[in-house]
Design an enzyme around this catalytic site. Structure first.
Site: not given
Length: 432
Positions: A402, A406
């Site tokens: 992350h 995304d």
């Protein structure tokens, strides 16, 4: 007196350390340039470290079982020039006794050799090794396996089988265990756990490969903020196409046309359209890799290796199937080389091969994502017009870093992989 250093080499792009599994030489041994000095284990390969010089081994700095960082000194070699320079200054009281190297080295088996011998039921007593002093090497066994003529172990009954297995285990256990710095809290906790379950436990020694795998998995989970997403794919047409080709393909090519080859190809094509997935986190920047090199997970009984299909986007489905087959054979026969595991940019894992339908993979550090291909199962699906049909369905599960990625870009990436797979058919796709 000048001595040359032999250091721990880097046996893979992300490999930072290695464990000395077995020394193949001892102090005083004369070695030629490129002769193997030791076997080293990492989480990726078991490899031999060659000598960079011709000379005499003066000191083994590292012990068997010891883990060292890349670049650390493992031994010293007195080069041939230095030997010649000092030989005239030394007064030898008596001629050096001639040692029968065949007796001292022939029966010194490395763990890799013992493992291959067990797997293929090879009688090591009947093999003449080509290594130093008649030592049997992995290459000796690989040639026997490839070309036949394996001297098999003759076992008459179960008691003898058990005795053989016990004897082989004892030989392996003669390799010294890795010595690590004491960790009081961990040792205390382990002692408490042993006391609490004393008499009802089995303690399994942790191998060097398993320790490195554990360290890398912990590093990945600690450093990478994992997130997960999944998509469902209808691969009915793909299954029909592959099943139609597989038997003739096997006869003609000599290796199987697996479903996995289609998935690797689809992932590689999608990575070209979403290059940010093919990246790695580098602190103050994101490094986007131009080459699409797909890492594939191949398991053995006691370890997991991740060889690489380089430039997978440029290969045909047939070419990818061939590489999957060849890399898997290399892993299981101990032939995997450092080059085979370097350069991976994205991992595709065939978790469906053992029946899994959903999983959350740990990212292959330092990559930014891993794709888990689950088992293809038949399920009732509502089609257009509210008709119900039995279709071949597979789940694709993706773990992502992350920091780099995304949900939006990963969702689009998986959607594209899904589109590619659902449009594979005899009319639209060639495997050549």
């Amino acid at each position: 007196m000048a001595l040359e250093k032999i250091t721990m080499p880097q046996l893979g792009e992300s490999v930072t350390e290695g464990t000395i599994s077995t020394w193949l030489v001892k102090p005083g041994d004369f070695v030629k340039k490129y002769e193997p000095l030791a076997e080293v284990q990492t989480d990726k390969v078991v490899a031999e470290i060659p000598s960079s010089f011709t000379g005499v081994v003066k000191e083994l700095v590292a012990k068997e079982g010891q883990t060292l960082a890349v670049g650390e000194v493992i031994c010293y070699i007195e080069t041939e020039a230095t030997i010649q320079r000092t030989a005239g200054e030394m007064k030898i009281a008596s001629p050096s006794p001639k040692v029968d190297l065949n007796e001292t080295m022939k029966y010194r088996y490395s763990p890799a050799v013992l493992k291959m011998a067990r797997e293929h039921q090879i009688d090591l007593e009947k093999i003449q090794g080509t290594g130093k002093g008649g030592r049997i090497t992995r290459k000796d066994l690989q040639k026997l396996i490839e070309f036949g003529g394996i001297p098999s172990i003759e076992i008459e009954n179960r008691d003898e089988k058990e005795e053989l297995a016990s004897d082989t285990t004892q030989k392996v256990e003669q390799v010294p265990e890795q010595k690590t710095a004491p960790v009081p809290q961990i040792e205390a906790q382990a002692s408490i756990e042993r006391s609490a379950t004393e008499g009802n436990v089995q303690e399994i020694p942790v191998t060097g490969v398993r320790k490195v795998i554990a360290a890398n998995m912990v590093r990945s989970k600690h450093e990478i903020p994992h997130a997960w997403t999944m998509v469902e794919v209808d691969v009915t047409n793909l299954v029909a196409y592959r099943d139609k080709l597989k038997d003739e393909f096997m006869k003609k090519e000599g290796f199987p046309l697996t479903y996995f080859a289609f998935f690797v190809k689809a992932a590689a094509l999608a990575l070209k359209e979403f290059p940010i997935i093919n990246s790695t986190w580098a602190g103050d920047k994101i490094v986007q890799k131009k080459d699409i090199n797909i890492s594939i997970a191949v398991a053995t009984d006691d370890a997991l290796y991740v060889p690489v299909i380089k430039h997978a986007d440029e290969k045909t489905i047939k070419g990818i199937a061939r590489e999957i087959h060849e890399l898997a054979l290399k892993v299981r026969s101990g032939k995997l080389s450092p080059d085979d595991v370097q350069g991976g940019t994205f991992t595709v894992n065939n978790t469906g091969s053992f029946g899994s339908i959903q999983s959350m993979g740990i990212i292959n550090y330092p990559q930014a994502a891993i794709l888990q291909v689950e088992s293809i199962v038949k399920r009732p699906v509502v089609m257009n017009g509210n008709m119900i049909a039995i279709r071949d369905i597979v789940n694709l599960c993706m773990s992502l870093d992350h920091r780099v990625l995304d949900g939006l870009v990963c969702g689009r990436f998986l959607k594209r992989v899904k589109e590619i797979l659902e449009n594979i058919s005899e009319e639209t796709t060639t495997i050549f």
